[in-house]
Every structure is written in structure tokens, then in C-alpha cells.
Design a protein around this motif. Structure first.
Motif, PDB file in Angstrom:
ATOM      1  N   ALA A 190     -25.779   8.787 -64.611  1.00  0.00           N
ATOM      2  CA  ALA A 190     -26.426   9.310 -63.437  1.00  0.00           C
ATOM      3  C   ALA A 190     -26.679   8.187 -62.414  1.00  0.00           C
ATOM      4  N   LEU A 191     -26.526   8.654 -61.185  1.00  0.00           N
ATOM      5  CA  LEU A 191     -26.842   7.854 -60.015  1.00  0.00           C
ATOM      6  C   LEU A 191     -28.418   7.762 -59.965  1.00  0.00           C
ATOM      7  N   SER A 192     -29.168   6.743 -59.706  1.00  0.00           N
ATOM      8  CA  SER A 192     -30.516   6.866 -59.417  1.00  0.00           C
ATOM      9  C   SER A 192     -30.541   6.913 -57.809  1.00  0.00           C
ATOM     10  N   ALA A 193     -31.943   7.723 -57.469  1.00  0.00           N
ATOM     11  CA  ALA A 193     -32.071   8.022 -56.211  1.00  0.00           C
ATOM     12  C   ALA A 193     -31.982   7.052 -55.028  1.00  0.00           C
ATOM     13  N   LYS A 194     -32.364   5.766 -55.642  1.00  0.00           N
ATOM     14  CA  LYS A 194     -32.268   4.775 -54.592  1.00  0.00           C
ATOM     15  C   LYS A 194     -30.716   4.212 -54.389  1.00  0.00           C
ATOM     16  N   GLN A 195     -30.082   4.363 -55.356  1.00  0.00           N
ATOM     17  CA  GLN A 195     -28.605   3.967 -55.466  1.00  0.00           C
ATOM     18  C   GLN A 195     -27.727   4.452 -54.427  1.00  0.00           C
ATOM     19  N   ASP A 196     -26.993   3.765 -53.584  1.00  0.00           N
ATOM     20  CA  ASP A 196     -26.194   4.196 -52.508  1.00  0.00           C
ATOM     21  C   ASP A 196     -24.907   4.120 -53.134  1.00  0.00           C
ATOM     22  N   ALA A 197     -24.286   5.158 -53.339  1.00  0.00           N
ATOM     23  CA  ALA A 197     -22.800   5.285 -53.906  1.00  0.00           C
ATOM     24  C   ALA A 197     -21.722   4.640 -53.043  1.00  0.00           C
ATOM     25  N   ALA A 198     -21.815   4.518 -51.781  1.00  0.00           N
ATOM     26  CA  ALA A 198     -21.066   3.807 -51.028  1.00  0.00           C
ATOM     27  C   ALA A 198     -21.100   2.314 -51.110  1.00  0.00           C
ATOM     28  N   ILE A 199     -21.855   1.748 -51.805  1.00  0.00           N
ATOM     29  CA  ILE A 199     -22.006   0.288 -52.261  1.00  0.00           C
ATOM     30  C   ILE A 199     -21.145   0.081 -53.314  1.00  0.00           C
ATOM     31  N   ILE A 200     -19.689  -0.066 -53.414  1.00  0.00           N
ATOM     32  CA  ILE A 200     -19.110  -0.418 -54.678  1.00  0.00           C
ATOM     33  C   ILE A 200     -19.490  -1.537 -55.330  1.00  0.00           C
ATOM     34  N   ALA A 201     -19.856  -2.774 -54.751  1.00  0.00           N
ATOM     35  CA  ALA A 201     -20.301  -3.899 -55.305  1.00  0.00           C
ATOM     36  C   ALA A 201     -21.311  -4.705 -54.313  1.00  0.00           C
ATOM     37  N   PRO A 202     -22.382  -4.906 -54.815  1.00  0.00           N
ATOM     38  CA  PRO A 202     -23.283  -5.725 -53.847  1.00  0.00           C
ATOM     39  C   PRO A 202     -22.873  -7.137 -53.776  1.00  0.00           C
ATOM     40  N   ALA A 203     -22.962  -7.718 -52.398  1.00  0.00           N
ATOM     41  CA  ALA A 203     -22.435  -9.011 -52.162  1.00  0.00           C
ATOM     42  C   ALA A 203     -23.239  -9.980 -53.213  1.00  0.00           C
ATOM     43  N   GLU A 204     -22.787 -11.128 -53.515  1.00  0.00           N
ATOM     44  CA  GLU A 204     -23.455 -11.959 -54.486  1.00  0.00           C
ATOM     45  C   GLU A 204     -23.831 -13.496 -53.864  1.00  0.00           C
ATOM     46  N   ILE A 205     -24.963 -13.743 -53.908  1.00  0.00           N
ATOM     47  CA  ILE A 205     -25.295 -15.055 -53.232  1.00  0.00           C
ATOM     48  C   ILE A 205     -25.656 -16.093 -54.141  1.00  0.00           C
ATOM     49  N   GLU A 206     -25.380 -17.053 -54.624  1.00  0.00           N
ATOM     50  CA  GLU A 206     -25.845 -17.944 -55.460  1.00  0.00           C
ATOM     51  C   GLU A 206     -27.043 -18.874 -54.854  1.00  0.00           C
ATOM     52  N   ILE A 207     -28.095 -19.090 -55.495  1.00  0.00           N
ATOM     53  CA  ILE A 207     -29.170 -19.854 -55.006  1.00  0.00           C
ATOM     54  C   ILE A 207     -29.164 -21.012 -56.099  1.00  0.00           C
ATOM     55  N   GLU A 208     -28.734 -22.316 -55.175  1.00  0.00           N
ATOM     56  CA  GLU A 208     -28.908 -23.473 -56.009  1.00  0.00           C
ATOM     57  C   GLU A 208     -30.216 -24.385 -55.898  1.00  0.00           C
TER      58      GLU A 208
END
Length: 180
Positions: free
Chosen positions: A162-180
């Protein structure tokens, strides 16, 4: 100044649900007066909160998101592979194939439309064009069967989380930002 005002509006709405008096003044807006109160006898009960309507595309986007999460399929499809050798592409596809197959099997049970041996005669289970597509030299009235070229696939069972109410189905994969 407008950027600062935009941020103030955004955070007012995000954290308070309304714009503050000083933001309204800066925007030359005024707050509406509350509607006159109805008597207790004529007051209608509040309508139950409706669940957000699921769009038909949500399931397709969810499957695409699962394939991206488990096998990076979208990354592979969006990459220009023209500069890679056939051996490099073949090696990448072998692993990608296994990961995609496992992901699909985890959430969708697939069955062939016609369970027969490709290249042999098969009788059409129905004249429904959703089930069988006749190819080749097809007469005006399709025959009852022919040489099976592809079994076809049907989803016997789909069991997506089930998709959560807060989840946007249009976001296939979120961007990933690495913190160093």
C-alpha cells in the motif's frame, strides 16, 4: 525581498497552516472574517474525510519505482549505452535481468495466456483481441487457431504494498545526496 517573502509564506503554511499577520500585510492581503455561526439545530455534521483518490497510474509508477529500487532499471534505461561494447552491456544486462525478474515475481504472479509450445498449432481460447492478437496473413474472419508465436502474459495476482498517504507515486526514486 520577494524570495525572503516566499520562504516566509512557505514556512508559515508548512508549520502553522495559515499566513501570519505580517506576511498578509507584506502581500497587501486581509484575512477573511469567519462565516456567521449557524444555529445548533441547523448545523450539518462534518463530512467524513475522504481518502485521497488513487490514480490508475499509481500502480504502474509503483512497479517502476520497485524495479528502480531493486535493480536500478530506470538508471540503465536512461543511460546512453552506445559507447559500451556488447560484452559490457551483456554483462550488465545479465545481473539486471535476474534482479528485475525477482522483483516482478515478488509482487506479481504471471501466467501465460495460452499455455502451449511456441511454434506449434494452438487454438485461440477466445476471439477477444485483448487475449489473442492474430498476426500474419489474417482473413476478415479470424480462424480458430494458428501457429503460436508468443504465449502472452496475464497477471494472475498483483500484491503491491500500500502507498502511504504522504508518498508521491510520481517520484520513482528520490535523488540521493551524500553527506561527507
Amino acid at each position: 525581498m520577494r524570495i525572503v517573502l516566499a520562504f516566509r509564506c512557505f514556512f508559515n503554511i508548512l508549520f502553522q497552516g495559515t499566513l501570519s499577520a505580517d506576511v498578509l500585510t507584506a502581500l497587501n492581503l486581509t484575512r477573511r472574517d469567519a462565516a456567521p455561526a449557524k444555529s445548533a439545530a441547523t448545523k450539518a455534521p462534518p463530512a467524513p474525510a475522504a481518502a485521497p483518490a488513487a490514480k490508475t497510474s499509481d500502480g504502474a509508477l509503483q512497479i517502476l519505482g520497485i524495479l528502480q529500487r531493486d535493480s536500478r532499471l530506470v538508471d540503465f534505461l536512461m543511460e546512453d549505452i552506445a559507447s559500451y561494447s556488447d560484452d559490457q552491456v551483456g554483462a550488465a544486462v545479465r545481473e539486471l535481468h535476474d534482479q528485475c525478474r525477482d522483483s516482478i515475481a515478488r509482487y506479481v504472479t504471471l501466467q501465460p495466456v495460452i499455455d502451449g509450445v511456441e511454434g506449434t498449432f494452438a487454438k485461440a481460447p477466445s476471439a477477444d483481441p485483448n487475449l489473442v492478437k492474430f498476426i500474419g496473413n489474417v482473413p476478415a474472419k479470424p480462424p480458430s487457431g494458428g501457429t503460436l508465436r508468443h504465449k502472452g502474459w496475464r497477471a494472475a495476482k498483483v500484491d503491491l504494498p500500500a502507498l502511504s498517504a504522504k508518498q508521491d507515486a510520481a517520484i520513482i526514486a528520490p535523488a540521493e545526496i551524500e553527506i561527507e
